[in-house]
Design a protein around this motif. Structure first.
Motif, mmCIF file in Angstrom:
data_model
loop_
_atom_site.group_PDB
_atom_site.id
_atom_site.type_symbol
_atom_site.label_atom_id
_atom_site.label_comp_id
_atom_site.label_asym_id
_atom_site.label_seq_id
_atom_site.Cartn_x
_atom_site.Cartn_y
_atom_site.Cartn_z
ATOM 1 N N CYS A 1 40.451 -94.908 88.562
ATOM 2 C CA CYS A 1 41.491 -93.760 89.445
ATOM 3 C C CYS A 1 40.263 -91.917 88.334
ATOM 4 O O CYS A 1 41.265 -91.467 87.701
ATOM 5 C CB CYS A 1 42.713 -93.620 88.700
ATOM 6 S SG CYS A 1 43.233 -94.437 90.397
ATOM 7 N N HIS B 1 49.629 -91.874 86.079
ATOM 8 C CA HIS B 1 48.820 -92.916 86.636
ATOM 9 C C HIS B 1 47.057 -92.898 85.876
ATOM 10 O O HIS B 1 46.695 -94.199 85.494
ATOM 11 C CB HIS B 1 49.163 -94.145 87.468
ATOM 12 C CG HIS B 1 47.659 -94.676 88.434
ATOM 13 N ND1 HIS B 1 48.333 -96.014 88.042
ATOM 14 C CD2 HIS B 1 46.610 -94.336 88.237
ATOM 15 C CE1 HIS B 1 46.760 -96.839 88.241
ATOM 16 N NE2 HIS B 1 45.719 -95.822 88.650
ATOM 17 N N CYS C 1 45.089 -96.028 84.240
ATOM 18 C CA CYS C 1 44.303 -96.672 85.508
ATOM 19 C C CYS C 1 43.554 -98.298 85.380
ATOM 20 O O CYS C 1 43.040 -97.833 83.761
ATOM 21 C CB CYS C 1 43.344 -96.589 86.308
ATOM 22 S SG CYS C 1 43.055 -96.974 87.696
ATOM 23 N N PRO C 2 44.813 -99.048 85.642
ATOM 24 C CA PRO C 2 43.928 -100.444 85.151
ATOM 25 C C PRO C 2 42.942 -100.760 85.432
ATOM 26 O O PRO C 2 41.879 -101.905 85.419
ATOM 27 C CB PRO C 2 44.943 -101.577 85.703
ATOM 28 C CG PRO C 2 45.562 -100.989 87.405
ATOM 29 C CD PRO C 2 45.490 -99.429 86.232
ATOM 30 N N HIS D 1 41.950 -96.815 94.788
ATOM 31 C CA HIS D 1 41.212 -98.159 94.456
ATOM 32 C C HIS D 1 40.713 -99.128 95.077
ATOM 33 O O HIS D 1 40.066 -99.812 94.798
ATOM 34 C CB HIS D 1 42.951 -98.854 93.119
ATOM 35 C CG HIS D 1 43.383 -98.693 92.611
ATOM 36 N ND1 HIS D 1 44.722 -99.040 92.758
ATOM 37 C CD2 HIS D 1 42.993 -97.404 91.638
ATOM 38 C CE1 HIS D 1 45.080 -98.692 91.906
ATOM 39 N NE2 HIS D 1 44.447 -97.361 90.887
ATOM 40 N N LEU E 1 47.592 -94.448 95.771
ATOM 41 C CA LEU E 1 46.935 -95.252 94.675
ATOM 42 C C LEU E 1 45.661 -96.266 95.031
ATOM 43 O O LEU E 1 44.098 -96.876 94.836
ATOM 44 C CB LEU E 1 48.142 -96.194 93.513
ATOM 45 C CG LEU E 1 48.551 -95.052 92.451
ATOM 46 C CD1 LEU E 1 49.522 -95.781 92.379
ATOM 47 C CD2 LEU E 1 47.307 -94.601 91.713
HETATM 48 ZN ZN LIG Z 1 44.408 -96.418 89.152
#
Ligand SMILES: [Zn+2]
Length: 371
Positions: A182, A209, A213-214, A177, A173
């Motif tokens: 993502c 995730h 994804c944030p 990032h 991740l």
């Molecule tokens: Zn992500």
């Protein structure tokens, strides 16, 4: 400390060799500067740099050079690095501030008073740094804390499956990032460090995730920092507070502190999230104290939980007085015993099974035998 480090930087080896070849043997008496040793010394013609693993007793020859080669290696590899260090005037606050004599007059790290919610030491102690993980490990077992977090001992045994899985997922991740969100990413075929049987659950967690994804949809002018080191300093306690959020990004003027956890099952419902993961109350207190900055009303802490077949995201508002009070209570409870501990006695219990320091711990072994 443990095993011979295989990837010692070449400039470091070249520097050690050059100092050995050209340096003057000295001795320092207590409280005195280094003074040349009496008696004549013959400069060496050959220099050997040896790496030694004090944990496993193995050694390896890192360099075996004549002085001509040593001088050449120094000029080529060590000198440029040393020159860069000497010229660099940027500040890089972190646990290095612990031994820095310039800290008192330095503009970094930001000062926070009373964040741990505990009284100052009854007698002077060396400056220390502390993280949420330090506090969590200390509260489980002070001996384990001292051996692993202060002395940095490792057992050489492979780590437990959840630990390796968490790291493999985090690494992937983080790498991802650094390039952006993502969205549209393809899952890797395998993750490093995991056995064949351990791959499917870890990959399933990553897939969870990718669905949410944030960073997905974050405007391009927002800042994203992957695993930034955050440091604050409490001058009264003479303690540095260290945190490494998984992800830190801005959204409309506030910082979002994002932590990701992988777990086989949901945490026990009856227990508060902040009790289960001390990073969260630690983050609340740091954010409430203005670290990393930004508009405090727009700051937020996110906890992303990844399971094999689902995921969840909890939000914690560090500006809420009730949340702050709860965070202060949890951190003070953990920090109180840590702050005054001078003996680091083992606290045997269920956690002894699987503790990587068992080989160094008589109390832990007797506990397991009696069990
Ligand atoms: Zn992500």
């Amino acid at each position: 400390m443990n095993t011979v480090k295989k990837d010692r930087p070449h400039p470091e080896i070249a520097e050690a060799a050059a100092v050995t070849a050209t340096g003057v043997p000295t001795q320092a008496a207590f409280g005195d500067i280094h003074r040349p040793l009496a008696g004549s010394t013959v400069p060496p013609r050959q220099v050997r740099v040896i790496g030694l693993g004090c944990g496993d007793g193995r050694h390896t020859v890192l360099a075996d050079w004549d002085t001509g080669r040593t001088a050449h290696e120094f000029t080529l590899h060590a000198k440029p690095v040393l020159a860069r260090v000497a010229e660099d005037d940027r500040l890089n606050p972190g646990s290095g501030c612990e031994r820095c004599e310039g800290l008192m007059g330095c503009e970094q790290p930001p000062r926070v008073n009373g964040l741990l919610g505990i009284p100052g030491p009854r007698r002077p102690r060396k400056r220390r740094s502390v993280s949420a993980t330090d506090l969590r490990v200390h509260s489980r077992c002070p001996a384990q804390f001292h051996l692993t977090r202060v002395l940095h001992l490792r057992s050489g045994e492979p780590e437990s499956e959840p630990v390796r899985r968490g790291r493999a997922v985090d690494d992937w991740l983080n790498e991802r990032h650094r390039q952006g969100s993502c969205r549209g990413a393809t899952l890797p075929a395998t993750l490093p460090g995991l056995s064949e049987a351990e791959q499917p659950p870890a990959l399933a967690m990553l897939a969870q995730h990718l669905l949410d994804c944030p960073l997905d949809g974050l405007p391009p002018d927002e800042h994203v920092r992957v695993q930034p080191r955050l440091t604050a300093y409490d001058p009264e306690l003479d303690v540095l507070l260290i945190a490494d959020p998984d992800l830190l990004y801005t959204r409309s003027g506030g910082w979002i502190w994002h932590e990701t956890k992988t777990a086989a099952r949901r945490p026990w419902e009856g227990r508060e999230l902040m009790e289960t993961y001390p990073q969260l109350p630690f983050a609340v207190l740091l954010m409430a104290a203005g670290v990393p900055g930004g508009d405090p009303r727009r700051s937020l802490i996110e906890l992303e939980m990844l399971y094999e077949s689902s995921s969840g995201c909890e939000e914690i508002d560090p500006g809420e007085p009730e949340t702050q009070a709860e965070a202060r209570r949890i951190i003070a409870e953990l920090a109180g015993p840590w702050a005054v501990d001078e003996t680091y006695a083992p606290k045997p219990g269920g956690h002894c099974a699987g503790c990587e320091m068992l080989g160094h711990c008589v109390a832990g072994r007797s506990h397991l035998e009696a069990w």
